[in-house]
Enzyme design. Structure first.
Site, short mmCIF file in Angstrom:
data_model
loop_
_atom_site.label_atom_id
_atom_site.label_comp_id
_atom_site.label_asym_id
_atom_site.label_seq_id
_atom_site.Cartn_x
_atom_site.Cartn_y
_atom_site.Cartn_z
N SER A 51 -8.92 0.17 -18.15
CA SER A 51 -7.72 -0.20 -17.40
C SER A 51 -6.66 -0.65 -18.38
O SER A 51 -6.98 -1.29 -19.40
CB SER A 51 -8.04 -1.35 -16.43
OG SER A 51 -6.85 -1.94 -15.97
N ALA A 57 0.87 3.05 -20.80
CA ALA A 57 -0.17 2.29 -21.51
C ALA A 57 -1.47 3.09 -21.44
O ALA A 57 -2.52 2.60 -21.00
CB ALA A 57 -0.34 0.89 -20.92
N GLN A 60 -6.45 3.72 -3.27
CA GLN A 60 -5.20 4.46 -3.53
C GLN A 60 -5.44 5.97 -3.37
O GLN A 60 -4.63 6.68 -2.77
CB GLN A 60 -4.69 4.16 -4.94
CG GLN A 60 -3.61 5.10 -5.44
CD GLN A 60 -3.11 4.70 -6.80
OE1 GLN A 60 -2.30 3.80 -6.92
NE2 GLN A 60 -3.58 5.37 -7.85
N HIS A 110 -6.77 7.81 -18.51
CA HIS A 110 -5.61 8.66 -18.23
C HIS A 110 -5.79 10.04 -18.89
O HIS A 110 -5.45 11.06 -18.29
CB HIS A 110 -4.33 8.02 -18.78
CG HIS A 110 -3.97 6.69 -18.18
ND1 HIS A 110 -4.05 5.51 -18.88
CD2 HIS A 110 -3.53 6.36 -16.94
CE1 HIS A 110 -3.65 4.51 -18.11
NE2 HIS A 110 -3.34 4.99 -16.92
N GLY A 140 -7.25 9.03 -10.34
CA GLY A 140 -8.55 8.52 -10.72
C GLY A 140 -9.26 7.82 -9.57
O GLY A 140 -8.61 7.13 -8.78
N LYS A 193 -10.90 5.34 -10.06
CA LYS A 193 -10.75 3.92 -10.43
C LYS A 193 -9.99 3.17 -9.33
O LYS A 193 -10.36 2.06 -8.97
CB LYS A 193 -10.03 3.82 -11.77
CG LYS A 193 -9.50 2.45 -12.12
CD LYS A 193 -10.60 1.56 -12.57
CE LYS A 193 -10.20 0.16 -12.96
NZ LYS A 193 -8.85 -0.26 -12.81
N ARG A 222 -4.81 -2.97 -17.90
CA ARG A 222 -4.79 -4.43 -17.82
C ARG A 222 -5.92 -5.08 -18.63
O ARG A 222 -5.92 -6.31 -18.78
CB ARG A 222 -4.88 -4.89 -16.35
CG ARG A 222 -3.59 -4.59 -15.57
CD ARG A 222 -3.59 -5.23 -14.19
NE ARG A 222 -2.26 -5.22 -13.59
CZ ARG A 222 -1.85 -4.34 -12.67
NH1 ARG A 222 -2.65 -3.39 -12.24
NH2 ARG A 222 -0.63 -4.40 -12.18
P1 AMP Z 1 -2.17 3.57 -13.71
O1 AMP Z 1 -1.44 3.93 -14.96
O2 AMP Z 1 -3.04 2.38 -13.84
O3 AMP Z 1 -1.28 3.54 -12.50
O4 AMP Z 1 -3.19 4.76 -13.44
C1 AMP Z 1 -2.76 6.08 -13.39
C2 AMP Z 1 -3.89 6.95 -12.94
O5 AMP Z 1 -4.97 6.85 -13.85
C3 AMP Z 1 -4.43 6.57 -11.55
O6 AMP Z 1 -4.73 7.76 -10.83
C4 AMP Z 1 -5.68 5.81 -11.90
O7 AMP Z 1 -6.66 5.84 -10.90
C5 AMP Z 1 -6.15 6.56 -13.13
N1 AMP Z 1 -7.06 5.73 -13.93
C6 AMP Z 1 -6.83 4.46 -14.37
N2 AMP Z 1 -7.92 4.00 -15.02
C7 AMP Z 1 -8.85 4.99 -14.98
C8 AMP Z 1 -10.19 5.11 -15.45
N3 AMP Z 1 -10.80 4.13 -16.11
N4 AMP Z 1 -10.86 6.28 -15.23
C9 AMP Z 1 -10.25 7.29 -14.55
N5 AMP Z 1 -8.98 7.23 -14.08
C10 AMP Z 1 -8.29 6.10 -14.28
#
Ligand code: AMP
Length: 283
Positions: free
Chosen positions: A190, A36, A158, A41, A152, A154, A192
């Site tokens: 995000s 997503a 983690q 990302h 990230g 974010k 979400r």
């Molecule tokens: P996720 O798909 O939510 O598991 O996120 C995958 C990676 O993208 C993780 O390292 C997150 O921290 C990073 N990420 C998600 N949202 C953001 C954002 N707004 N800015 C920078 N990195 C992000």
């Protein structure tokens, strides 16, 4: 438009491609995601380019990091659009394992964590989350053996958990941190955010606004607890149910009680309607 990058669905074909690249002198950067994809990302892909020559993105909605009450079954999935965005960003290979590839019959190993994983932030509200994250990331590191991996800020806790994991278990992968990408009104991007109603979306930036104001207050030497309380009132006033709004040591995530002069990070999690948002900011 460029042809979409190749997709590996199993570990053998992933390793075949990565071995060929390594033999040709390429260096590998891994960007783990749950798909997503949004501009946050994509920014990790761009950040990765300073750390290696081939960018591999994993897309895996990891069931072991979701609690039974969470949104595993409804988590947004958009593989075709994700591959197009990753291709456009100049990535090289997508790894999309199935749940059976990652957790075959008889899978019985979980990484046990302490340190930044047990500081009473996300772990207080999602007690099994980081064990799931750490275990899947350790698997991805062994499957890809990347020179670097980008995460990230974010997901700040983690990031600290995985930095600790890589150091403690002697992974040779360098952990690279990338800054938070935001909407124009400050809301952190995000996957979400698609759950937010129009009304909730309007109020959602209050979380970041309150953290920004709180950071400013702490910088101008106002008492930390009073600044946090003001942020909590503003966030609750915008319609959020707060899980936590805290100031912590930016590296260890320890409480700040006896840490005068330490680098400080503000971290928050709060629910608006059915959507849980997290955010954080440096002081
Ligand atoms: P996720 O798909 O939510 O598991 O996120 C995958 C990676 O993208 C993780 O390292 C997150 O921290 C990073 N990420 C998600 N949202 C953001 C954002 N707004 N800015 C920078 N990195 C992000």
């Amino acid at each position: 438009m460029a042809a979409p990058v190749p997709i590996a669905h199993d570990v053998a074909s992933l390793r075949a491609q990565l071995s060929a690249w390594r033999a040709a002198g390429e260096t590998i950067v891994l960007v783990p995601t749950m798909g997503a994809l949004h501009a946050g990302h994509v920014s990790l892909v761009h950040a990765g380019k300073s750390h290696g020559t081939k960018i591999v993105m994993s897309i895996f909605v990891n069931p072991t990091q979701f609690a039974p009450t969470e949104d595993l079954s409804t988590y947004p999935r958009s593989l075709e659009a994700d591959v197009a965005k990753f291709t456009e960003a100049g990535g090289d290979l997508v790894f999309v394992p199935s749940v059976d590839v990652m957790y075959p019959q008889g899978f019985a190993t979980t990484i046990s964590l302490a340190g930044p994983a047990t500081v009473g932030l996300e772990d207080r509200f999602r007690p099994t989350h980081f064990a799931g994250v750490a275990t899947v990331v350790a698997k991805l590191f062994n499957q890809c053996r990347p020179d670097a991996a980008v995460f990230g800020e974010k997901d700040y806790q983690q990031l600290k958990v995985l930095t600790c994991l890589a150091r403690d278990l002697d992974f040779e992968t360098k952990i690279v941190a990338a800054p938070i990408m935001r909407e124009a009104d400050g809301l952190a991007l995000s996957s979400r955010n698609v759950y937010l109603s129009a009304e909730e979306r309007l109020h959602a930036p209050a979380l970041y606004r309150a953290l920004t104001k709180c950071a400013e207050a702490i910088k101008t030497r106002q008492p930390v607890e009073a600044a946090l309380e003001e942020a909590r009132i503003a966030i609750a006033g915008a319609g959020f149910a707060i899980d936590y709004v805290e100031a912590r040591h930016a590296e260890t995530l320890a409480s700040l009680d006896q840490l005068a002069g330490a680098p400080v990070r503000l971290l928050a999690a709060a629910r608006i309607g059915k959507t849980r948002l997290i955010d954080n900011i440096a002081v």
